[in-house]
Every structure is written in structure tokens, then in C-alpha cells.
Motif scaffolding. Structure first.
Motif, PDB file in Angstrom:
ATOM      1  N   ARG A  97       0.839  -1.198   0.000  1.00 11.56           N
ATOM      2  CA  ARG A  97       0.000   0.000   0.000  1.00 11.56           C
ATOM      3  C   ARG A  97       0.875   1.249   0.000  1.00 11.56           C
ATOM      4  O   ARG A  97       1.687   1.436   0.906  1.00 11.56           O
ATOM      5  CB  ARG A  97      -0.915   0.042   1.235  1.00 11.56           C
ATOM      6  CG  ARG A  97      -1.968  -1.045   1.252  1.00 11.56           C
ATOM      7  CD  ARG A  97      -3.010  -0.810   0.161  1.00 11.56           C
ATOM      8  NE  ARG A  97      -3.929  -1.921   0.050  1.00 11.56           N
ATOM      9  CZ  ARG A  97      -3.982  -2.765  -0.965  1.00 11.56           C
ATOM     10  NH1 ARG A  97      -3.164  -2.639  -1.980  1.00 11.56           N
ATOM     11  NH2 ARG A  97      -4.856  -3.744  -0.995  1.00 11.56           N
ATOM     12  N   PRO A  98       0.713   2.106  -1.021  1.00 11.19           N
ATOM     13  CA  PRO A  98       1.451   3.368  -1.028  1.00 11.19           C
ATOM     14  C   PRO A  98       1.039   4.237   0.162  1.00 11.19           C
ATOM     15  O   PRO A  98      -0.143   4.280   0.531  1.00 11.19           O
ATOM     16  CB  PRO A  98       1.032   4.019  -2.349  1.00 11.19           C
ATOM     17  CG  PRO A  98       0.539   2.891  -3.196  1.00 11.19           C
ATOM     18  CD  PRO A  98      -0.076   1.908  -2.233  1.00 11.19           C
ATOM     19  N   THR A  99       2.019   4.882   0.773  1.00 14.40           N
ATOM     20  CA  THR A  99       1.775   5.829   1.865  1.00 14.40           C
ATOM     21  C   THR A  99       2.601   7.086   1.577  1.00 14.40           C
ATOM     22  O   THR A  99       3.411   7.097   0.640  1.00 14.40           O
ATOM     23  CB  THR A  99       2.215   5.258   3.234  1.00 14.40           C
ATOM     24  OG1 THR A  99       3.648   5.201   3.272  1.00 14.40           O
ATOM     25  CG2 THR A  99       1.629   3.875   3.486  1.00 14.40           C
ATOM     26  N   ALA A 100       2.440   8.104   2.390  1.00  9.58           N
ATOM     27  CA  ALA A 100       3.224   9.331   2.220  1.00  9.58           C
ATOM     28  C   ALA A 100       4.711   9.074   2.421  1.00  9.58           C
ATOM     29  O   ALA A 100       5.557   9.766   1.854  1.00  9.58           O
ATOM     30  CB  ALA A 100       2.734  10.403   3.199  1.00  9.58           C
ATOM     31  N   GLU A 101       5.047   8.061   3.219  1.00  8.69           N
ATOM     32  CA  GLU A 101       6.449   7.765   3.534  1.00  8.69           C
ATOM     33  C   GLU A 101       7.070   6.744   2.585  1.00  8.69           C
ATOM     34  O   GLU A 101       8.273   6.499   2.640  1.00  8.69           O
ATOM     35  CB  GLU A 101       6.583   7.238   4.968  1.00  8.69           C
ATOM     36  CG  GLU A 101       6.184   8.232   6.044  1.00  8.69           C
ATOM     37  CD  GLU A 101       4.667   8.291   6.250  1.00  8.69           C
ATOM     38  OE1 GLU A 101       3.979   7.271   6.022  1.00  8.69           O
ATOM     39  OE2 GLU A 101       4.187   9.370   6.617  1.00  8.69           O
ATOM     40  N   GLY A 102       6.273   6.088   1.773  1.00 15.68           N
ATOM     41  CA  GLY A 102       6.780   5.038   0.883  1.00 15.68           C
ATOM     42  C   GLY A 102       5.718   3.979   0.665  1.00 15.68           C
ATOM     43  O   GLY A 102       4.541   4.282   0.537  1.00 15.68           O
ATOM     44  N   VAL A 103       6.133   2.709   0.679  1.00 17.37           N
ATOM     45  CA  VAL A 103       5.203   1.593   0.463  1.00 17.37           C
ATOM     46  C   VAL A 103       5.145   0.759   1.738  1.00 17.37           C
ATOM     47  O   VAL A 103       6.179   0.309   2.243  1.00 17.37           O
ATOM     48  CB  VAL A 103       5.655   0.712  -0.719  1.00 17.37           C
ATOM     49  CG1 VAL A 103       4.723  -0.476  -0.893  1.00 17.37           C
ATOM     50  CG2 VAL A 103       5.728   1.537  -2.002  1.00 17.37           C
ATOM     51  N   ARG A 104       3.944   0.594   2.240  1.00 23.19           N
ATOM     52  CA  ARG A 104       3.750  -0.283   3.405  1.00 23.19           C
ATOM     53  C   ARG A 104       3.602  -1.704   2.872  1.00 23.19           C
ATOM     54  O   ARG A 104       2.648  -2.004   2.146  1.00 23.19           O
ATOM     55  CB  ARG A 104       2.518   0.117   4.200  1.00 23.19           C
ATOM     56  CG  ARG A 104       2.269  -0.779   5.400  1.00 23.19           C
ATOM     57  CD  ARG A 104       1.053  -0.263   6.201  1.00 23.19           C
ATOM     58  NE  ARG A 104       0.768  -1.141   7.301  1.00 23.19           N
ATOM     59  CZ  ARG A 104      -0.189  -2.070   7.306  1.00 23.19           C
ATOM     60  NH1 ARG A 104      -0.970  -2.235   6.248  1.00 23.19           N
ATOM     61  NH2 ARG A 104      -0.382  -2.819   8.365  1.00 23.19           N
TER      62      ARG A 104
END
Length: 157
Positions: A104-111
Motif C-alpha cells: 500500500r502506497p503511503t506518504a512515507e513510501g510503500v507499506r
């Protein structure tokens, strides 16, 4: 779960990797490269590859007693949905082993999340609780290693 059984062992871990989605997906789903990505695998042999489904044999590095473990798994990848579903074909000590990976894309990268549901056969060297503890400990180690390697590659790109 296999045969409609409820999960006896359950492991759910995740990590955020500061890298583009495509790179995280590519590196973590390139099964032949897993011996370089994971510290626990000595070899990964592709037995069959059909579209987004791959059947492969993993062999571990020798343990402290010199023993190596090997099994066949099947992995179905869906990059668009950001999911992977896998199971052991050769189960060894497991009655079943079902694996779900989620990206899952997040603001910090990919979870990147790994969920493993399993049950050990009677007479296996460990019970479900001991295997769950071992898998939770090792998953953190492997995820940290993968994070470091993927982020290094992202910085070079």
C-alpha cells in the motif's frame, strides 16, 4: 484457510519502505533473486511460471546444526491490487501454510505487509505457538533487510 479450517497460527507484520511502488514490487516479487534479498534462503528455483503465477522451490541456508529445509510454494501476484497470495504445495511439517502479502502506497513510501496463517501437523518439531514466535522474530529481521536493500537501490536510481 485451507479446507475451511480456522487458523491455528497467525503472523501479521508490516514495514514501510521509502521507495517507489514499482521498485518495491519488482524486487520483492522477483523470486529467483530471493537468496540475495532474504538472508534465510540459499536457493530459489522456479519450477513453473504462468503469467502472474509462479511455482518455485525454496531451500534455506544451513541452520546451526547444518540442516537445510526445502519446500515448493505457489505464488499468485496481482500488482494492480497490490496483493500476493501464496501457499506451500509441499507442506512438510505444516498441515497448511497460507501467505498474504499486501503493498500500500503511503506518504512515507510503500507499506509492505505479510500475513501468514498456518497449522503444524502433530509430531512437528514445534507447536503452533512456538512457530508463531519464531516466525514473528524472523519476519522482522527479513523485513528490515529487505527495506535496507530496496531503499539502497532506490537511492542509486
Amino acid at each position: 484457510m485451507a479446507n475451511g479450517a480456522s487458523s491455528a497460527g497467525h503472523v501479521d507484520n508490516s514495514i514501510v519502505i521509502a521507495a517507489p511502488y514499482d521498485l518495491v514490487w519488482e524486487m520483492t516479487n522477483d523470486v529467483p533473486s530471493w537468496p540475495a534479498l532474504f538472508s534465510e534462503y540459499a536457493s530459489a528455483e522456479v519450477l513453473q511460471h504462468d503469467g502472474d503465477t509462479i511455482t518455485f522451490r525454496l531451500t534455506t541456508v544451513p541452520d546451526d546444526d547444518g540442516a537445510q529445509w526445502s519446500w515448493v510454494s505457489e505464488r499468485r501476484m496481482d500488482k494492480e491490487q497490490g496483493t500476493v497470495r501464496a501457499h506451500r504445495v509441499e507442506r512438510g511439517p505444516f498441515a497448511y501454510m497460507e501467505i498474504f502479502w499486501e503493498y500500500r502506497p503511503t506518504a512515507e513510501g510503500v507499506r509492505m505487509r505479510w500475513v501468514q496463517d498456518f497449522h503444524l501437523n502433530p509430531g512437528a518439531p514445534l507447536d503452533d505457538a512456538a512457530m508463531e514466535e519464531r516466525m514473528n522474530r524472523n519476519t522482522v529481521i527479513q523485513m528490515e533487510r529487505i527495506k535496507e536493500l530496496v531503499e539502497q537501490r532506490a537511492q542509486r536510481s
